[in-house]
Design an enzyme around this catalytic site. Structure first.
Site, PDB file in Angstrom:
ATOM      1  N   ARG A  52       0.812  -1.214   0.000  1.00 18.50           N
ATOM      2  CA  ARG A  52       0.000   0.000   0.000  1.00 18.50           C
ATOM      3  C   ARG A  52       0.848   1.269   0.000  1.00 18.50           C
ATOM      4  O   ARG A  52       0.501   2.266   0.640  1.00 18.50           O
ATOM      5  CB  ARG A  52      -0.955   0.008   1.205  1.00 18.50           C
ATOM      6  CG  ARG A  52      -1.921  -1.154   1.256  1.00 18.50           C
ATOM      7  CD  ARG A  52      -2.877  -1.165   0.057  1.00 18.50           C
ATOM      8  NE  ARG A  52      -3.650  -2.394   0.055  1.00 18.50           N
ATOM      9  CZ  ARG A  52      -3.272  -3.514  -0.567  1.00 18.50           C
ATOM     10  NH1 ARG A  52      -2.146  -3.540  -1.272  1.00 18.50           N
ATOM     11  NH2 ARG A  52      -4.018  -4.592  -0.533  1.00 18.50           N
TER      12      ARG A  52
ATOM     13  N   GLU B  61      -5.169   4.301   6.149  1.00 12.46           N
ATOM     14  CA  GLU B  61      -4.959   4.142   4.708  1.00 12.46           C
ATOM     15  C   GLU B  61      -5.445   5.365   3.951  1.00 12.46           C
ATOM     16  O   GLU B  61      -5.002   5.651   2.850  1.00 12.46           O
ATOM     17  CB  GLU B  61      -5.695   2.883   4.217  1.00 12.46           C
ATOM     18  CG  GLU B  61      -5.280   2.420   2.850  1.00 12.46           C
ATOM     19  CD  GLU B  61      -5.805   1.031   2.523  1.00 12.46           C
ATOM     20  OE1 GLU B  61      -6.334   0.859   1.414  1.00 12.46           O
ATOM     21  OE2 GLU B  61      -5.687   0.121   3.376  1.00 12.46           O
TER      22      GLU B  61
ATOM     23  N   SER C  81     -11.614   0.396   3.285  1.00 14.42           N
ATOM     24  CA  SER C  81     -10.694   0.097   4.383  1.00 14.42           C
ATOM     25  C   SER C  81     -10.048   1.383   4.891  1.00 14.42           C
ATOM     26  O   SER C  81      -9.337   2.051   4.157  1.00 14.42           O
ATOM     27  CB  SER C  81      -9.612  -0.878   3.914  1.00 14.42           C
ATOM     28  OG  SER C  81     -10.187  -2.095   3.496  1.00 14.42           O
TER      29      SER C  81
END
Length: 354
Positions: free
Chosen positions: A180, A350, A254
């Site tokens: 990520r 995130e 998320s």
């Protein structure tokens, strides 16, 4: 006689007309959390020439933020500056043997791109069906799901350098991809605007059903020899069951990254929590399931003012009704604190905080 102040106001109006600058604009339609905040200015970019014009008018010297579908951002206050919203469209492909190089413009919706590839029998993106966002954001975040990650199919991207006004191509090795993460979130954060991305896909599918509940869902459908369309359909079904629809419940998917810890630290955790979900990673590391950690702290389905944690997936924070960005941020702070206290693991957000 024209005063200096009036002259500069005239220039500002001229720039706004040439670039179609919207002022004092509500950001609620442009973020999937549905947060009601405003931006001083918003410019929609549907071609490369617009970026060049923005550069010529020195707008990149002001405060700016590049926005795609608004699915990975939390506005916690009014944005003082320019929102640059990427809306360019178009997909082209080139076949070379069994390889297919597919180039998509930054404003293409990611899931639309996935199904374009599936309909043309281009394999490699099917496990990433229904990930929210745009093509332009995909390398920044190194998006991934259900055993697939963008870095394994990424070929190159074109990006606009907001400091020099030039267009530059980044190859895979230039992007420093990790879980990520990419160079666009670290060393080059805020500098480059991705305008198009080329992916290297295949005419020969390599079906991956080993991650999560894919095999379970395929068994339910009595599918023993799945196609890439079958995989994408099942992944989409799983995601819909777990994640709320942003059109009815504000969310950004998320909210936290799945944390990665050392094998030795994981071994200690596993002794105390034998059923803890985990996934082996390179470099003697282990990935944990952030949703499981949050759920064990009792947050799943809980409310926090007008914010809350989704009842079906603790990894997802939601805008229940009219939550402010600050309210959702404070909820995330409480969750991070509780997980750290219980497991000794620090969760990372995130989403981008603004």
């Amino acid at each position: 006689m024209l005063k200096i102040a009036d002259f500069f106001e005239f220039l500002k109006i001229k720039v706004n007309m040439e670039l179609n600058v919207q002022s004092n604009i509500s950001l609620k339609p442009f973020n999937t959390f549905g947060i009601e905040e405003k931006a001083n200015f918003l410019i929609e970019v549907n071609d490369n020439e617009t970026l060049t014009e923005i550069f010529k008018n020195n707008i990149f010297k002001d405060n700016f933020f590049v926005l795609g579908a608004g699915s990975n951002v939390l506005f916690t206050k009014a944005f003082e500056g320019y929102i640059i919203r990427m809306t360019s469209k178009g997909i082209q492909s080139k076949i070379d043997g069994n390889d297919v190089y597919v180039t998509a413009q930054a404003g293409e919706i990611w899931n639309d791109f996935v199904w374009y590839c599936i309909e043309h029998n281009y394999a490699g993106v099917e496990n990433m069906a229904l990930i929210p966002g745009t093509v332009g954001a995909s390398p920044v975040q190194n998006i991934g799901a259900y055993g697939a990650e963008l870095m394994y199919i990424f070929h190159e991207c074109q990006a606009f350098d907001t400091r020099t006004g030039s267009f530059i191509r980044f190859q895979k090795e230039d992007c420093c991809f990790s879980y990520r993460d990419s160079i666009f979130k670290t060393a080059h954060k805020g500098r480059f605007i991705i305008t198009q991305v080329t992916y290297k896909l295949s005419l020969i599918p390599h079906i991956n059903t080993s991650y999560g509940a894919i095999e379970v869902e395929l068994d339910k459908e009595n599918i023993t020899n799945p196609s890439i369309a079958d995989v994408a359909t099942v992944v989409s079904k799983i995601r819909v069951e777990k994640l709320p629809d942003p059109s009815t419940v504000g969310n950004a998917g998320s909210f936290f990254k799945n944390p990665i810890v050392t094998e030795s630290f994981f071994a200690t955790l596993q002794k105390e929590y034998p059923t803890i979900p985990h996934y082996p990673m390179p470099n003697n590391e282990t990935k944990l399931a952030a949703g499981w950690l949050i759920e064990q702290c009792g947050w799943k389905g809980k409310t926090y003012g007008q914010a809350g944690v989704w009842k079906n997936q603790a990894l997802v924070l939601i805008n229940r009704q009219n939550a402010s960005g600050q309210e959702i941020y404070k909820l995330s702070e409480h969750i991070i604190s509780d997980v750290a206290d219980k497991f000794g693991v620090t969760l990372e957000r995130e989403v981008n905080l603004l």
